[in-house]
Design an enzyme around this catalytic site. Structure first.
Site, short mmCIF file in Angstrom:
data_model
loop_
_atom_site.label_atom_id
_atom_site.label_comp_id
_atom_site.label_asym_id
_atom_site.label_seq_id
_atom_site.Cartn_x
_atom_site.Cartn_y
_atom_site.Cartn_z
N ASP A 253 4.30 36.57 38.85
CA ASP A 253 5.20 35.50 38.44
C ASP A 253 4.38 34.32 37.95
O ASP A 253 3.21 34.47 37.58
CB ASP A 253 6.09 35.10 39.63
CG ASP A 253 7.44 34.53 39.21
OD1 ASP A 253 7.44 33.58 38.40
OD2 ASP A 253 8.46 35.03 39.67
N SER B 190 16.07 37.92 38.26
CA SER B 190 14.85 37.71 39.05
C SER B 190 15.20 37.41 40.50
O SER B 190 14.59 37.95 41.43
CB SER B 190 14.03 36.54 38.47
OG SER B 190 13.48 36.87 37.23
N HIS C 270 9.50 28.75 38.92
CA HIS C 270 10.08 30.09 39.09
C HIS C 270 9.45 30.81 40.27
O HIS C 270 10.16 31.37 41.13
CB HIS C 270 9.90 30.90 37.81
CG HIS C 270 10.73 32.14 37.75
ND1 HIS C 270 10.25 33.37 38.12
CD2 HIS C 270 12.01 32.35 37.35
CE1 HIS C 270 11.19 34.29 37.96
NE2 HIS C 270 12.27 33.70 37.48
#
Length: 667
Positions: free
Chosen positions: A177, A377, A217
């Site tokens: 990520d 996600s 994120h």
């Protein structure tokens, strides 16, 4: 004369100071009080030798809010005394070079005020008159479980408390990520940042990016996996492998390098069980899919996001790789996530759905901040957490076994099929992931099966569609389906040591689907046997169990009017002009039986389900006059779709299970 006036004025000020120290309740002029404090001699003790008030802080260090304090006044304090205390504190702090900010005053349940100030001012604040105690402000949290955690619990656990079967502490997770904010209270001491960093330059004008933007994120996803309060598996360790830049963008080559780095790390320092979470998608990439497949073959469990494009997940990588567990997203109502032009990808490449809408987790804006994010996600992170809990229970489970367990414990048939695109309604799994029910008796030796759909074949005559099981699954039956019933049945072929379910289209057919029934936990030696010739039955050897039948025609449409010979449970009946295929398994612990349900109404669908503890291994149709579109498994239910004037049809389910060697078979 002027000097006499000055002395008098100074005397007046000193007298005023004495009044301030003796009884500040009678001071009405703020300017006079500030002036008196300025004239104070700090080398001398204050006139009133008052004891210091008590100071308290939150017992949970991670929830503390340093720099923000509640000043609580003694009982009986008047409102004007609260105001004068705030002014006095401001003056004392200003004299020593500190600025404070009064954020709130309280006069209801208690008298006091909230102040934002440096901790260096505390020693002055605790000496203020009328102050009973000072408490450092701290965070509070809603104690109704966030909807996503409540959803994976399925209301079968203690109300108002998140209590999974275990915390996944035996499991290591590699997160590919963005970077992760390690100081956040949710993930502190739970995430290790590796030295891998392979990201492209950011698009547009180069500007300095704040860490919070680069960590956004990754921090949120890490919190969903194992966060202290927002995580699904709160004991799982997370290793951050950075493959996305601050804009959340990466490259296939960078992802491949990340996978190679992980393989090398696992070779030098083995971690088992291990999960790789890939919360990103790109266009279809044969290379990326191959790399993912190789890592699964080495023993890892790979979990990927389906993608947020309102599209077919099979068009994207790594979501399209069959060995990867691909996750779609649902909202609070268990319906596919849809946000205008964006929404969850769907289709046969999706293995399971999970919560993915307005998910509360760690925000990289500050060490105690939370935020909501939505997408596949977040859904994939939920599945990674649930998979960690399952692997903690059975660490030796293969990736295929983990997938079967995820689907077994999921909540089924909650998604409204009308919310899915027409072309994907049959092939999209209707199940939302959930943690094991505390009363579940599932073991690693239970027979578990799932249906694997092919893509639709082309429309020309004899076009084929092919469906395969995972490498560690066994195909126990093969069937076909056509929207209008025009099909030539299905056959079973073997390629590179693996069975393939092949459906055949006929003239006038819109294309067919092949549906393989893929199983784990069978502990059996299974084989596919072909009839000796067309029109001859296929029979299993003695001591074998028949788990499914298939039939194919080389010249015309499939016939569903001939009945399988159920008496012996070992033979797939001969059908005129058709080849027969029998799926035969040999083991002393397997038992199988048939269930049949007839339909003689206006309905176009007939169903029959296996009972609890029994698993559907095959689904067949029987009809006198109705047109059979196909028979397929939906969960543990055999579904037969029909059309025609006289709809006399039957669904026949083959139900099997493993039983202990010392147990009694159910006849």
């Amino acid at each position: 004369m002027r000097s006499v006036v000055s002395v008098c004025c100074l005397g007046f000020l000193l007298g005023l100071l004495a009044v301030v120290e003796c009884d500040e309740d009678y001071i009405e002029d703020e300017d006079e009080m500030i002036l008196s404090l300025i004239l104070q001699d700090d080398t001398q003790p204050e006139a009133e030798n008052r004891p210091s008030a008590q100071f308290y802080r939150c017992t949970k260090d991670a929830w503390r809010m340093p720099g923000q304090y509640l000043v609580v006044m003694r009982n009986g304090t008047h409102v004007n005394q609260v105001e004068r205390t705030t002014r006095r504190l401001s003056a004392k702090a200003a004299k020593r070079g500190y600025l404070i900010e009064i954020l709130q005053t309280y006069s209801g349940a208690f008298r006091g005020f909230l102040v934002k100030m440096s901790s260096d001012v505390l020693h002055m604040a605790v000496k203020l008159p009328h102050v009973e105690y000072i408490e450092e402000d701290s965070s509070i949290f809603a104690q109704s479980i966030p909807w996503n955690l409540q959803r994976v619990l399925q209301n079968k656990h203690e109300a108002g408390k998140y209590s999974p079967p275990n915390d996944g502490a035996k499991v290591g997770v590699y997160l590919l990520d963005t970077s992760v904010q390690l100081t956040h209270r949710e993930v502190e001491d739970r995430v290790m940042v590796t030295d891998f960093n392979r990201v492209p330059e950011e698009d547009g004008v180069r500007v300095h990016r704040q860490a919070s933007q680069c960590d956004s994120h990754g921090t949120h996803i890490a919190g969903v996996i194992s966060g202290r309060d927002s995580g699904v598996a709160r004991g799982a360790s997370v290793n951050s492998v950075r493959v996305l830049n601050c804009q959340g963008k990466g490259t296939v080559s960078g992802a491949l390098a990340g996978l190679e780095y992980i393989q090398s790390s696992l070779a030098s320092q083995p971690v088992s069980p291990v999960i790789l979470l890939l919360p990103f998608v790109g266009g279809f990439s044969r290379t990326l899919n191959t790399a993912c497949r190789k890592i699964v073959e080495s023993g890892a469990v790979l979990i990927a996001a389906a993608g947020n494009y309102n599209d077919d997940a099979c068009l994207y990588s790594p979501a399209s790789e069959p060995e990867v567990i691909t996750v779609g997203a649902v909202n609070f109502a268990d319906q596919p996530l849809n946000r205008g032009t964006t929404g969850t990808n769907v289709g046969r490449c999706v293995d399971v759905f999970a919560p993915g809408d307005d998910i509360i987790s760690a925000s990289s804006d500050c060490p105690t901040c939370f935020t909501t994010k939505s997408g596949t996600s977040q859904a994939a992170a939920h599945v990674a957490g649930v998979a960690a809990v399952l692997l903690n229970l059975r660490p030796n489970s293969s990736s295929a076994e983990v997938l079967q367990q995820l689907r077994y414990h999921s909540v089924k048939q909650v998604i409204n099929p009308e919310s899915l695109p027409v072309m994907h309604r049959l092939t999209t799994p209707n199940m939302v992931v959930a943690l094991p029910d505390p009363t579940s008796t599932l073991t690693g030796e239970d027979l578990l099966c799932r249906s694997v759909w092919s893509e639709r074949s082309a429309s020309p005559v004899f076009s084929t569609a092919v469906s395969r099981c995972r490498s560690t699954e066994e195909m126990l039956s093969c069937s076909s389906f056509s929207d209008n019933g025009m099909r030539a049945g299905e056959r079973v072929e073997e390629r590179d040591g693996q069975k393939e379910c092949v459906a055949v289209n006929v003239n006038g057919g819109p294309g067919v689907f092949a549906v393989a029934r893929c199983c784990t936990g069978h502990r059996a030696q299974c084989q596919m046997l072909e009839g000796p010739e067309r029109g001859a039955g296929a029979e299993c050897p003695p001591e074998h169990h028949l788990t499914g039948c298939s039939f194919s025609s080389s010249s015309g449409e499939a016939s569903d009017s001939d009945r399988t010979l159920h008496g012996s449970r070992r033979t797939c009946a001969a059908k005129k002009g058709m080849m027969s295929y029998a799926f035969c398994c040999h083991t002393s612990t397997l038992e199988c039986r048939l269930k049949e349900h007839h339909l003689n109404t206006l309905s176009q669908q007939v169903e029959v389900s296996c009972e609890d503890s029994w698993t559907l291994t095959a689904c067949e149709a029987l009809s006198r006059d109705a047109v059979i579109h196909g028979a397929f498994a939906m969960g543990n239910t055999c579904v037969v779709r029909t059309s025609g004037v006289d709809k006399d049809a039957a669904a026949i389910a083959t139900c099997c299970r493993n039983h202990p060697l010392h147990g009694t078979q159910d006849h």
